[in-house]
Design a protein around this motif. Structure first.
Motif, mmCIF file in Angstrom:
data_model
loop_
_atom_site.group_PDB
_atom_site.id
_atom_site.type_symbol
_atom_site.label_atom_id
_atom_site.label_comp_id
_atom_site.label_asym_id
_atom_site.label_seq_id
_atom_site.Cartn_x
_atom_site.Cartn_y
_atom_site.Cartn_z
ATOM 1 N N LEU A 33 0.829 -1.210 0.000
ATOM 2 C CA LEU A 33 0.000 0.000 0.000
ATOM 3 C C LEU A 33 0.861 1.257 0.000
ATOM 4 O O LEU A 33 0.510 2.254 -0.646
ATOM 5 N N MET A 34 1.982 1.211 0.688
ATOM 6 C CA MET A 34 2.890 2.355 0.697
ATOM 7 C C MET A 34 3.453 2.590 -0.707
ATOM 8 O O MET A 34 3.550 3.735 -1.160
ATOM 9 N N TYR A 35 3.798 1.513 -1.402
ATOM 10 C CA TYR A 35 4.251 1.649 -2.791
ATOM 11 C C TYR A 35 3.139 2.234 -3.656
ATOM 12 O O TYR A 35 3.393 3.072 -4.520
ATOM 13 N N HIS A 36 1.923 1.780 -3.418
ATOM 14 C CA HIS A 36 0.795 2.298 -4.195
ATOM 15 C C HIS A 36 0.663 3.810 -4.006
ATOM 16 O O HIS A 36 0.419 4.538 -4.967
ATOM 17 N N VAL A 37 0.856 4.268 -2.794
ATOM 18 C CA VAL A 37 0.744 5.698 -2.499
ATOM 19 C C VAL A 37 1.847 6.493 -3.192
ATOM 20 O O VAL A 37 1.568 7.516 -3.824
ATOM 21 N N ILE A 38 3.095 6.040 -3.096
ATOM 22 C CA ILE A 38 4.164 6.849 -3.699
ATOM 23 C C ILE A 38 4.133 6.805 -5.217
ATOM 24 O O ILE A 38 4.725 7.659 -5.866
ATOM 25 N N ASN A 39 3.420 5.840 -5.772
ATOM 26 C CA ASN A 39 3.286 5.759 -7.226
ATOM 27 C C ASN A 39 1.972 6.352 -7.727
ATOM 28 O O ASN A 39 1.747 6.410 -8.939
ATOM 29 N N ALA A 40 1.112 6.800 -6.842
ATOM 30 C CA ALA A 40 -0.231 7.256 -7.215
ATOM 31 C C ALA A 40 -0.210 8.406 -8.214
ATOM 32 O O ALA A 40 -1.018 8.446 -9.137
ATOM 33 N N ASP A 41 0.709 9.334 -8.034
ATOM 34 C CA ASP A 41 0.747 10.495 -8.930
ATOM 35 C C ASP A 41 1.597 10.261 -10.179
ATOM 36 O O ASP A 41 1.787 11.172 -10.983
ATOM 37 N N GLY A 42 2.091 9.047 -10.332
ATOM 38 C CA GLY A 42 2.864 8.714 -11.521
ATOM 39 C C GLY A 42 4.336 9.082 -11.453
ATOM 40 O O GLY A 42 5.080 8.808 -12.379
ATOM 41 N N ILE A 43 4.754 9.705 -10.357
ATOM 42 C CA ILE A 43 6.151 10.123 -10.201
ATOM 43 C C ILE A 43 6.646 9.646 -8.841
ATOM 44 O O ILE A 43 6.082 10.015 -7.815
ATOM 45 N N LEU A 107 0.625 6.733 6.067
ATOM 46 C CA LEU A 107 0.414 6.994 4.642
ATOM 47 C C LEU A 107 0.353 8.493 4.358
ATOM 48 O O LEU A 107 0.888 8.950 3.341
ATOM 49 N N TRP A 108 -0.284 9.272 5.247
ATOM 50 C CA TRP A 108 -0.309 10.731 5.033
ATOM 51 C C TRP A 108 1.103 11.301 5.108
ATOM 52 O O TRP A 108 1.473 12.158 4.308
ATOM 53 N N ASP A 109 1.890 10.841 6.076
ATOM 54 C CA ASP A 109 3.279 11.309 6.160
ATOM 55 C C ASP A 109 4.034 10.987 4.872
ATOM 56 O O ASP A 109 4.839 11.786 4.400
ATOM 57 N N LEU A 110 3.760 9.840 4.314
ATOM 58 C CA LEU A 110 4.388 9.448 3.061
ATOM 59 C C LEU A 110 3.922 10.344 1.912
ATOM 60 O O LEU A 110 4.718 10.768 1.081
ATOM 61 N N GLU A 121 -3.014 11.016 -4.785
ATOM 62 C CA GLU A 121 -2.605 10.508 -3.469
ATOM 63 C C GLU A 121 -3.753 10.661 -2.482
ATOM 64 O O GLU A 121 -4.050 9.742 -1.705
ATOM 65 N N ASP A 122 -4.402 11.818 -2.509
ATOM 66 C CA ASP A 122 -5.538 12.073 -1.629
ATOM 67 C C ASP A 122 -6.632 11.036 -1.867
ATOM 68 O O ASP A 122 -7.184 10.461 -0.928
ATOM 69 N N THR A 124 -6.300 8.039 -3.175
ATOM 70 C CA THR A 124 -5.811 6.731 -2.741
ATOM 71 C C THR A 124 -5.979 6.568 -1.234
ATOM 72 O O THR A 124 -6.447 5.531 -0.768
ATOM 73 N N LEU A 125 -5.620 7.617 -0.488
ATOM 74 C CA LEU A 125 -5.767 7.550 0.970
ATOM 75 C C LEU A 125 -7.221 7.418 1.372
ATOM 76 O O LEU A 125 -7.560 6.685 2.313
ATOM 77 N N TRP A 126 -8.097 8.118 0.676
ATOM 78 C CA TRP A 126 -9.529 8.018 0.958
ATOM 79 C C TRP A 126 -9.993 6.573 0.762
ATOM 80 O O TRP A 126 -10.690 6.013 1.605
ATOM 81 N N ARG A 127 -9.586 5.953 -0.358
ATOM 82 C CA ARG A 127 -10.005 4.577 -0.636
ATOM 83 C C ARG A 127 -9.440 3.590 0.379
ATOM 84 O O ARG A 127 -10.161 2.717 0.872
ATOM 85 N N VAL A 128 -8.161 3.728 0.715
ATOM 86 C CA VAL A 128 -7.556 2.823 1.692
ATOM 87 C C VAL A 128 -8.248 2.990 3.049
ATOM 88 O O VAL A 128 -8.592 2.000 3.710
ATOM 89 N N ALA A 129 -8.463 4.225 3.457
ATOM 90 C CA ALA A 129 -9.120 4.478 4.747
ATOM 91 C C ALA A 129 -10.516 3.867 4.779
ATOM 92 O O ALA A 129 -10.918 3.276 5.795
ATOM 93 N N GLU A 130 -11.257 3.995 3.701
ATOM 94 C CA GLU A 130 -12.590 3.388 3.634
ATOM 95 C C GLU A 130 -12.499 1.873 3.764
ATOM 96 O O GLU A 130 -13.278 1.259 4.481
#
Length: 163
Positions: A33-43, A107-110, A121-122, A124-130
């Motif tokens: 999930l952490m990888y998913h977050v840092i890759n969410a914006d494509g960079i 995840l927010w810190d990341l 990223e926002d 992604t965090l919403w979906r993971v939190a849900e």
């Protein structure tokens, strides 16, 4: 000849180094999930990668080869995933409410590692939190706290539509 074959098999990406950690290991799910977050914006910024290693190491009290193995397993799981549910269901089985909220804080810190919150990223965090059943107010509070910890952060305390 046999030694060369064995050496070749050991060097394959999916060799024993990656299978030390099972599919139900919450650390692997968290890393994916952490990888998913840092890759969410494509960079993937170097600062995000370094922050991922730092946060993961602190959260799971791991260093060295174990850290590398867990992160490799998490990255591989992330690359093979078709959705987030496989990872969030593991976290739901292993974390209590406080643990799930703390994971969202990580995840927010990341997300803010590069100083800005991207809308993907926002989301992604919403979906993971849900999926891990973290309440809206807890998610928003964690986001606001993360934004305050990063001087000059953008996209945090007032930019999001879910406040």
């Amino acid at each position: 000849m046999l030694q060369r074959v064995l050496s070749f098999l050991r060097d394959l990406p999916n060799s024993a180094a990656d299978t030390r950690f099972g599919a139900d290991d919450p650390r692997v799910a968290a890393a994916a999930l952490m990888y998913h977050v840092i890759n969410a914006d494509g960079i993937r910024h170097d600062v995000e990668w370094e922050r991922l290693k730092e946060l993961f190491s602190q959260a799971y009290d791991t260093t060295g080869e174990e850290l590398k193995g867990l992160l490799d397993a998490g990255e591989q799981a992330h690359q093979e995933a078709i959705d987030l549910y496989a990872f969030t269901s593991v976290l739901n089985r292993h974390l209590d409410e406080a643990g799930r909220i703390e994971f969202i804080r990580l995840l927010w810190d990341l997300c803010y590692a590069d100083g800005e919150l991207h809308e993907l990223e926002d989301n992604t965090l919403w979906r993971v939190a849900e999926l891990i059943r973290v309440e809206r107010r807890d998610r928003i509070t964690a986001r606001q706290q993360a934004a305050k910890r990063v001087p000059g952060a953008t996209g945090g305390s007032s930019d999001s539509s879910d406040e």
